[in-house]
Design an enzyme around this catalytic site. Structure first.
Site, mmCIF file in Angstrom:
data_model
loop_
_atom_site.group_PDB
_atom_site.id
_atom_site.type_symbol
_atom_site.label_atom_id
_atom_site.label_comp_id
_atom_site.label_asym_id
_atom_site.label_seq_id
_atom_site.Cartn_x
_atom_site.Cartn_y
_atom_site.Cartn_z
ATOM 1 N N ALA A 89 19.566 50.196 15.382
ATOM 2 C CA ALA A 89 19.625 51.630 15.087
ATOM 3 C C ALA A 89 20.629 52.351 15.980
ATOM 4 O O ALA A 89 21.046 51.845 17.031
ATOM 5 C CB ALA A 89 18.246 52.249 15.256
ATOM 6 N N GLY A 114 16.859 46.918 14.511
ATOM 7 C CA GLY A 114 16.946 47.086 13.069
ATOM 8 C C GLY A 114 17.733 45.984 12.389
ATOM 9 O O GLY A 114 17.495 45.669 11.222
ATOM 10 N N GLU A 143 15.245 43.315 11.893
ATOM 11 C CA GLU A 143 14.332 43.744 10.832
ATOM 12 C C GLU A 143 14.983 43.626 9.455
ATOM 13 O O GLU A 143 14.316 43.263 8.482
ATOM 14 C CB GLU A 143 13.875 45.180 11.094
ATOM 15 N N GLU A 172 13.051 46.914 20.988
ATOM 16 C CA GLU A 172 12.642 48.319 20.975
ATOM 17 C C GLU A 172 11.714 48.686 22.131
ATOM 18 O O GLU A 172 11.738 49.811 22.631
ATOM 19 C CB GLU A 172 11.965 48.655 19.639
#
Length: 270
Positions: free
Chosen positions: A74, A119, A122, A142
């Site tokens: 992110a 991300g 993910e 994270e």
């Protein structure tokens, strides 16, 4: 490898586009240098995934970030500026972008080069398989920022590698080497970095002429079954299995088996 690009998508200079390599659709992240997933990129990812899902020319999909990076995750500066209320509103939008890849009704493989962190990891988890470059690192860091994965990592990772291993990675934020990721089943193949895309396209090409409806049904049965208990999962399987008996694909496949003398031996793998 020769790719053709939808001209309308290309003209937008979107950070995610759908390229075509025959019947293989390549969802290409194009936000150099690290394909950081800001809100504009998330929106483009969702549009490109929905385009791949709807395009009948596309029989299988490769998610690829280019030769140097899959995605470093992110946009931290963007996230740091968001209030609690803004993130409450955005969290569903964030997950919807990744879910759009996960629900593509076709085989999907992630071609991972360079970092696949946060991300990026993910996003790789939304695929049906993952082919990783030998020099890549993959993980969910994270926790080191005082937050947790918010785009499916806490749900998809335990389903893939088991809860204990997933918790260890999420709790520590540790990034794995490609070999470590292979050993625990987080990725399915490790290839030299310059061969990752070609390996992923070869993986996808196996499904170019396959029974599209049966492949969709198989993916639906597995994915929905993982989200529920065994009895409910069996009910899902029963429903999609029976549903295929109303399709032309099933008639063609079974007639071909019956009419072909050596068909039974081929079916048994001999």
């Amino acid at each position: 490898m020769v790719l053709t690009t939808d001209s309308a998508v290309r003209a937008d200079r979107t950070p995610v586009r759908l390229d075509l390599d025959g019947a293989v659709g390549i969802l290409r992240l194009d936000r150099p240098p690290l394909n950081v997933l800001d809100r504009a990129t998330q929106a483009a990812l969702r549009r490109a995934a929905e385009q791949a899902a709807a395009d009948s020319r596309v029989r299988a999909v490769v998610v690829y970030g280019g030769p140097k990076a899959f995605s470093a995750g992110a946009d931290i500066k963007e996230m740091a500026a968001m209030s609690h209320a803004e993130m409450v509103a955005h969290a569903a939008v964030l997950q919807a972008a990744f879910d759009a890849v996960a629900v593509i009704p076709k085989p999907v493989v992630a071609a991972i080069t360079g970092p696949a962190l946060g991300g990026g990891c993910e996003l790789a988890l939304t695929a049906d398989a993952r082919i990783c470059g030998a020099e890549s690192r993959i993980g969910l860091p994270e926790i080191l920022l005082g937050v947790i994965p918010g785009a499916g990592g806490t749900q998809r990772l335990p389903r893939l590698i088991g809860p204990a291993r997933a918790k260890e990675l999420i709790f520590t934020g540790r990034a794995l080497s490609a070999v470590e990721a292979l050993e625990i089943g987080l990725v399915d193949q490790v290839q030299p970095t310059d061969q990752v895309l070609d390996s992923a396209v070869r993986w996808a090409r196996r499904f170019e002429n396959g029974p599209a409806l049966a492949l969709h049904a198989a993916k639906t049965a597995v994915d929905r079954g993982l989200a529920t208990d065994l009895a409910a999962g069996l009910a899902v399987e029963r429903s999609v299995f029976a549903g295929l008996f109303g399709t032309e694909d099933r008639l063609t496949g079974m007639r071909g088996f019956i009419d072909d003398g050596p068909g039974a031996a081929r079916f048994a793998g001999r």
